[in-house]
Design an enzyme around this catalytic site. Structure first.
Site, PDB file in Angstrom:
ATOM      1  N   ASP A 250     115.480 130.450 -57.052  1.00  0.00           N
ATOM      2  CA  ASP A 250     114.536 131.578 -57.065  1.00  0.00           C
ATOM      3  C   ASP A 250     115.293 132.899 -56.904  1.00  0.00           C
ATOM      4  OD1 ASP A 250     112.551 129.608 -57.101  1.00  0.00           O
ATOM      5  OD2 ASP A 250     112.430 129.598 -54.908  1.00  0.00           O
ATOM      6  N   SER A 289     117.541 134.521 -46.933  1.00  0.00           N
ATOM      7  CA  SER A 289     118.930 134.362 -47.406  1.00  0.00           C
ATOM      8  C   SER A 289     119.267 135.279 -48.580  1.00  0.00           C
ATOM      9  CB  SER A 289     119.175 132.908 -47.818  1.00  0.00           C
ATOM     10  OG  SER A 289     118.448 132.594 -48.993  1.00  0.00           O
TER      11      SER A 289
END
Ligand code: RIB
Length: 300
Positions: A250, A289
């Site tokens: 993603d 992240s």
């Protein structure tokens, strides 16, 4: 404007030494809660990396829905098109991450499945005025295809991540400018299994032959194969120590579309996306992240 149509999930992540066998119980680490969902992750990454982004999706009227919207607002995602539906729970994902950073994910789609074709049609003005529209398969696939159809007919660049994979009629690829797939999905779409870079190239060519205008096959630590009208080739990834690969794909897609939207060449967008995804696997969680622009080597 980049518009993402897709899912929002709150992720519960547990690190384990190895994945359990059927019927086996294992000890794991503490539960890490983080914002996730393939659509929200892509929107978050694209916005954090410089894009002007809207997200069309659906969450419940619950605390997880509040948290997920706040997290997106923090990076500037326009959450106005996200529907808060009563009587349903926001999407949740149960995630195991092993000692190699690999993951297993179960998604309870909840409110994501309450996003309807009519909801997407009500946002036709947004889809038609967007330069890039991104979608996945974590909401009902009819919703995804309708969004892509509306956007493509209006001249937008459309990007599909067909994950979690569900078989579809390749005729529908006429609505897709970029099909973004990992090794497994590339094999499922094309019928050409991907085991290395040269099979990724064959698989990518087969995907284009099926009707996608362009495709990217992501290859984890080996980077990606890009098969496009303007550039085709292998883009290697920086070498890193992976601790958690959740959301790396993603992050790649969000980074790639943000860069394309900013006017980068396909090759530069692929290099940027490989850099962003490599940093993301060195950290825990999906949205937490995603690196900042400053952390990525722009290769200038
Ligand atoms: O692609 C990673 C995502 O898959 C996770 O954030 C989880 O929510 C599932 O949707």
């Amino acid at each position: 404007m980049i518009t993402v149509v897709g899912s929002l999930n709150y992720d519960f992540i547990v690190h384990v030494e190895r994945f359990p066998q059927p019927g086996e119980t294992l000890h794991g680490g503490d539960v890490i809660g983080a914002c996730g969902g393939k659509g929200a992750n892509q929107a978050y990454a694209a916005a954090r990396l410089g894009g002007q982004v809207s997200l069309i999706g659906c969450v419940g009227r619950d605390a997880h829905g509040d948290t997920m919207l706040q997290n997106l607002i923090q990076v500037g995602v326009n959450v106005a098109p996200i529907i808060r539906r009563a009587g349903t729970s926001s999407g949740l994902a149960m995630i195991l991450v092993d000692a190699h950073g690999q993951n297993q994910i179960i998604v309870a789609r909840g409110a994501n499945l309450k996003l309807t074709v009519a909801d997407v049609e009500a946002q036709a003005h947004l889809l038609k005025s967007s330069r890039i529209v991104v979608a996945q398969f974590e909401v009902a696939v009819a919703v995804t295809w309708r969004a892509l159809e509306l956007a493509h007919a209006a001249g937008a660049t459309t990007v599909l991540t067909p994950a979690p994979y569900e078989a579809f009629d390749p005729v529908l690829l006429r609505h897709v400018t970029w099909l973004m797939v990992n090794e497994v999905e590339a094999g499922q779409v094309s019928g050409v299994p991907v085991t290395d870079i040269s099979s990724a190239e064959r698989s990518a060519r087969a995907i284009v032959a099926l009707g996608a205008a362009n495709t990217v096959v992501t290859l984890g630590p080996q980077g990606a194969w890009v098969e496009s009208e303007s550039w085709r080739g292998h883009m290697p990834a920086p070498v890193v120590q992976a601790v958690d690969t959740v959301g790396a794909g993603d992050c790649f897609t969000g980074a790639f579309v943000a860069r394309l939207h900013a006017g980068a060449t396909v090759r530069d967008a692929a290099r940027f996306a490989c850099g962003a995804a490599a940093i993301s696997v060195t950290r825990n969680g999906a949205q937490p992240s995603v690196p900042s622009l400053a952390e990525i080597d722009l290769g200038a």
